[in-house]
Design an enzyme around this catalytic site. Structure first.
Site: not given
Length: 393
Positions: A212, A228, A297, A337
């Site tokens: 971020r 997302f 993401d 992820c």
């Protein structure tokens, strides 16, 4: 430790001695005695010489989780106290200024298999995913209280990892006072409302903090699309970084409400930085607006090995559609992820998406979690979050 032991096939000890924390049943020549399920057992070379200790579970695909490479070390309360103390000490050196949320214990990466502990201000949220540490739950709780002095500890022991260990889902207060329904945290000076009980993961995606910050540093004068978006982590950083406009897209109406609330909490205008409730795939396919920076993401598309083929199609499609919505020279920060999608496969899928879009891409940087999510160098499976920052021509 039980009187039983695990004897390996010839040469199979080398993977463990190099630092991998898992032992699969295929590496085992024989089991001597009757090891207690969830108990500590000696691990022996093919000639019967002990060289390590691990937690045995006959119900799991991972037959043994390595606890210590010292076959004589006593695995007692002092052992676990030392592991917790070392994990917390590392975070004290790594904690950024104006930040009150961190990963304090990262499972195998801190020598505590299956134990995750996140700190949100005065509260801890813990997740236990292995049989051994589940049986040590009360002891671990006491050690965490002494080491970190929280106001309360909330447990969220959920997910497929527990199922694979033969454990049921468990959630609720473990100790102390309950957290408020909406707890305010700070991350690099930005303010976020988090829900520790009903929110995603343990309440917030702490692992993306450094990424971020990177997005903030490259957002000035850009039109940014955060896909997302959840509660708006990347969006707030992009706004603070000087983005001309940030559009956040998220399917969950509740999460969109949290995103708008977090924008307002930081005195950013949701009217100027719209939050859209929509399916990201549909939004990307149907829209025409182009962006200078897109963040992808998504949640884990592959939660088990059998999901990999379907997930691969999903990752390729979402990246294809995002690339089509980028201005020439625009930037794409794309993530996976999924444990079962490794870095090589993920890179190949993104490259295939770019080829189908007729665009060339430059790799600007490989992306990963922050330092409060350490992994063992030999444990590739622990590197669940992987990302690419790409320039798309």
């Amino acid at each position: 430790m039980t009187a039983a032991s695990i004897v390996l096939k010839p040469g199979k000890e080398h993977v463990i001695l190099r630092g991998h924390p898992w032992l699969f049943s295929g590496a085992i020549a024989r089991i001597e005695g009757k090891p207690r399920n969830g108990g500590i057992v000696p691990i022996c070379r093919a000639d019967g010489t002990p060289f390590a200790q691990g937690a045995y579970n006959h119900s799991s695909d991972i037959a043994v989780r390595i606890i210590s490479l010292d076959p004589n070390r006593e695995i007692d309360t002092a052992f676990w106290r030392d592991r917790i103390h070392k994990a917390v000490a590392l975070r004290k050196h790594l904690q950024p200024p104006e930040t009150t949320a961190m990963r304090m214990i990262n499972a195998e990466g801190d020598g505590l298999p299956g134990l995750v502990v996140d700190r949100y201000g005065d509260f801890l949220v813990i997740s236990i995913a292995t049989l051994l540490l589940d049986r040590l739950r009360e002891t671990l709780c006491e050690l965490l209280i002494v080491e970190m002095a929280p106001a309360g500890i909330y447990e969220r022991s959920e997910g497929r990892a527990r199922q694979r260990e033969g454990l049921d889902t468990r959630s609720g207060m473990l100790w102390g006072e309950p957290p408020p329904q909406q707890l305010e945290i700070r991350e690099n000076g930005l303010r976020f409302q988090v829900d520790l009980i009903e929110g995603q993961k343990t309440g917030f995606f702490i692992d993306q903090r450094d990424n971020r910050s990177l997005v903030e540093s490259i957002s000035r004068n850009y039109r940014v699309l955060n896909c997302f978006a959840y509660s708006g982590g990347f969006s707030l950083y992009a706004v603070r970084g000087g983005a001309l406009k940030v559009t956040s897209v998220e399917l969950s109406a509740h999460a969109c409400g949290m995103c708008r609330a977090n924008l307002l909490l930081n005195r950013f205008d949701p009217e100027h930085h719209p939050v859209i409730t929509a399916d990201v795939f549909d939004y990307l396919r149907s829209g025409k607006e182009l962006f200078d920076l897109i963040v992808l993401d998504p949640p884990a598309f592959a939660k088990s090995q059998k999901d990999v083929q379907r997930a691969s199609r999903g990752y390729k499609e979402i990246n294809l559609q995002a690339i089509k919505r980028l201005e020439p020279g625009g930037l794409l920060a794309t993530f996976s992820c999924s444990n079962h999608i490794d870095k090589t496969l993920f890179t190949r899928l993104v490259l295939a998406a770019a080829a189908d879009a007729g665009r060339s891409v430059q790799l600007v940087r490989e992306l990963a979690p922050g330092g409060d999510h350490p992994v063992l160098l030999a444990h590739e499976e622990g590197r669940y979050l992987k990302g690419l920052l790409l320039r798309v021509q």
